[in-house]
Design a protein around this motif. Structure first.
Motif, PDB file in Angstrom:
ATOM      1  N   GLU A  49      12.394  -1.658  -5.083  1.00 24.57           N
ATOM      2  CA  GLU A  49      11.470  -0.843  -5.873  1.00 24.57           C
ATOM      3  C   GLU A  49      11.186  -1.487  -7.224  1.00 24.57           C
ATOM      4  O   GLU A  49      10.064  -1.453  -7.715  1.00 24.57           O
ATOM      5  N   VAL A  50      12.212  -2.066  -7.833  1.00 24.34           N
ATOM      6  CA  VAL A  50      12.040  -2.745  -9.119  1.00 24.34           C
ATOM      7  C   VAL A  50      11.085  -3.924  -8.951  1.00 24.34           C
ATOM      8  O   VAL A  50      10.244  -4.182  -9.819  1.00 24.34           O
ATOM      9  N   GLY A  51      11.183  -4.612  -7.832  1.00 29.42           N
ATOM     10  CA  GLY A  51      10.279  -5.725  -7.556  1.00 29.42           C
ATOM     11  C   GLY A  51       8.834  -5.276  -7.484  1.00 29.42           C
ATOM     12  O   GLY A  51       7.930  -5.959  -7.966  1.00 29.42           O
ATOM     13  N   LYS A  52       8.599  -4.106  -6.905  1.00 32.29           N
ATOM     14  CA  LYS A  52       7.234  -3.566  -6.831  1.00 32.29           C
ATOM     15  C   LYS A  52       6.711  -3.239  -8.226  1.00 32.29           C
ATOM     16  O   LYS A  52       5.540  -3.487  -8.535  1.00 32.29           O
ATOM     17  N   GLN A  55       5.763  -6.435  -9.879  1.00 32.30           N
ATOM     18  CA  GLN A  55       4.504  -6.936  -9.339  1.00 32.30           C
ATOM     19  C   GLN A  55       3.319  -6.211  -9.961  1.00 32.30           C
ATOM     20  O   GLN A  55       2.268  -6.803 -10.196  1.00 32.30           O
ATOM     21  N   GLU A  56       3.471  -4.926 -10.246  1.00 33.49           N
ATOM     22  CA  GLU A  56       2.384  -4.151 -10.854  1.00 33.49           C
ATOM     23  C   GLU A  56       2.172  -4.525 -12.320  1.00 33.49           C
ATOM     24  O   GLU A  56       1.041  -4.694 -12.771  1.00 33.49           O
ATOM     25  N   ARG A  57       3.256  -4.618 -13.097  1.00 36.00           N
ATOM     26  CA  ARG A  57       3.159  -4.816 -14.543  1.00 36.00           C
ATOM     27  C   ARG A  57       3.161  -6.281 -14.959  1.00 36.00           C
ATOM     28  O   ARG A  57       2.782  -6.612 -16.070  1.00 36.00           O
ATOM     29  N   GLY A  58       3.665  -7.146 -14.121  1.00 37.80           N
ATOM     30  CA  GLY A  58       3.792  -8.554 -14.489  1.00 37.80           C
ATOM     31  C   GLY A  58       5.239  -8.883 -14.815  1.00 37.80           C
ATOM     32  O   GLY A  58       6.006  -8.031 -15.276  1.00 37.80           O
ATOM     33  N   PHE A  59       5.603 -10.122 -14.583  1.00 36.21           N
ATOM     34  CA  PHE A  59       6.997 -10.540 -14.727  1.00 36.21           C
ATOM     35  C   PHE A  59       7.464 -10.490 -16.177  1.00 36.21           C
ATOM     36  O   PHE A  59       8.604 -10.141 -16.462  1.00 36.21           O
ATOM     37  N   PHE A  60       6.596 -10.831 -17.111  1.00 36.16           N
ATOM     38  CA  PHE A  60       7.006 -10.931 -18.509  1.00 36.16           C
ATOM     39  C   PHE A  60       6.761  -9.655 -19.299  1.00 36.16           C
ATOM     40  O   PHE A  60       6.839  -9.657 -20.531  1.00 36.16           O
TER      41      PHE A  60
END
Length: 156
Positions: A49-52, A55-60
């Motif tokens: 879920e954290v990965g999703k 992916q939505e907000r951006g890695f940084f």
């Protein structure tokens, strides 16, 4: 218990690989471990879920200068652990870790006025100190290698 066993086994294998056969480059070994960690994190990133959210907000997203400091500190720590294992060994690294935790507990005891060391903290520190003393006082001595041939059956 299993995690502790696997950690010790991995440390022993790592030490053997870094110290035998001309010795591997500790920095390259650390980078190899980093690549394996990145692959595992990518799988976790794709399935959690954290990965999703990332992916939505951006890695940084929400990174600050303090984030970079912690990443660089962790990276330097990984390199130092590899060098310690190569030149001092897994056993000494473990003793240093235990001693560091014990010192941290003592410092925390003096910083937090409302807290004191528990019986478990004190007994753990005493056992760690005893194990350090025993290891330093009675080091392992390898049996001398002989060139004698072992004879399995009597000569004819």
């Amino acid at each position: 218990m299993l995690a502790s066993f696997l950690s010790g086994l991995a440390g022993a294998i790592t030490q053997k690989r870094l110290q035998s056969g001309g010795g591997r480059n500790a920095l390259m070994f650390t980078m190899e471990l980093c690549v394996a960690s990145i692959l595992i994190l990518l799988v976790s990133f794709a399935t959690s879920e954290v990965g999703k959210k990332i992916q939505e907000r951006g890695f940084f997203d929400r990174w600050t200068l303090l984030t970079l400091v912690t990443i660089l500190t962790n990276s330097a720590g990984g390199i130092l652990v590899g060098l310690v294992i190569k030149y001092a060994g897994t056993i000494r690294k473990g003793f240093a870790l235990i001693f560091g935790i014990f010192i941290s507990g003592i410092v925390q005891n003096f910083n937090d006025e409302g807290k004191s060391l528990s019986k478990e903290d004190i007994s753990g520190g005493v056992l760690a100190a005893l194990s350090l003393w025993m290891h330093a006082s009675f080091p392992y001595i390898a049996a001398p290698k002989t060139n004698a041939k072992v004879q399995l059956s009597p000569p004819r």
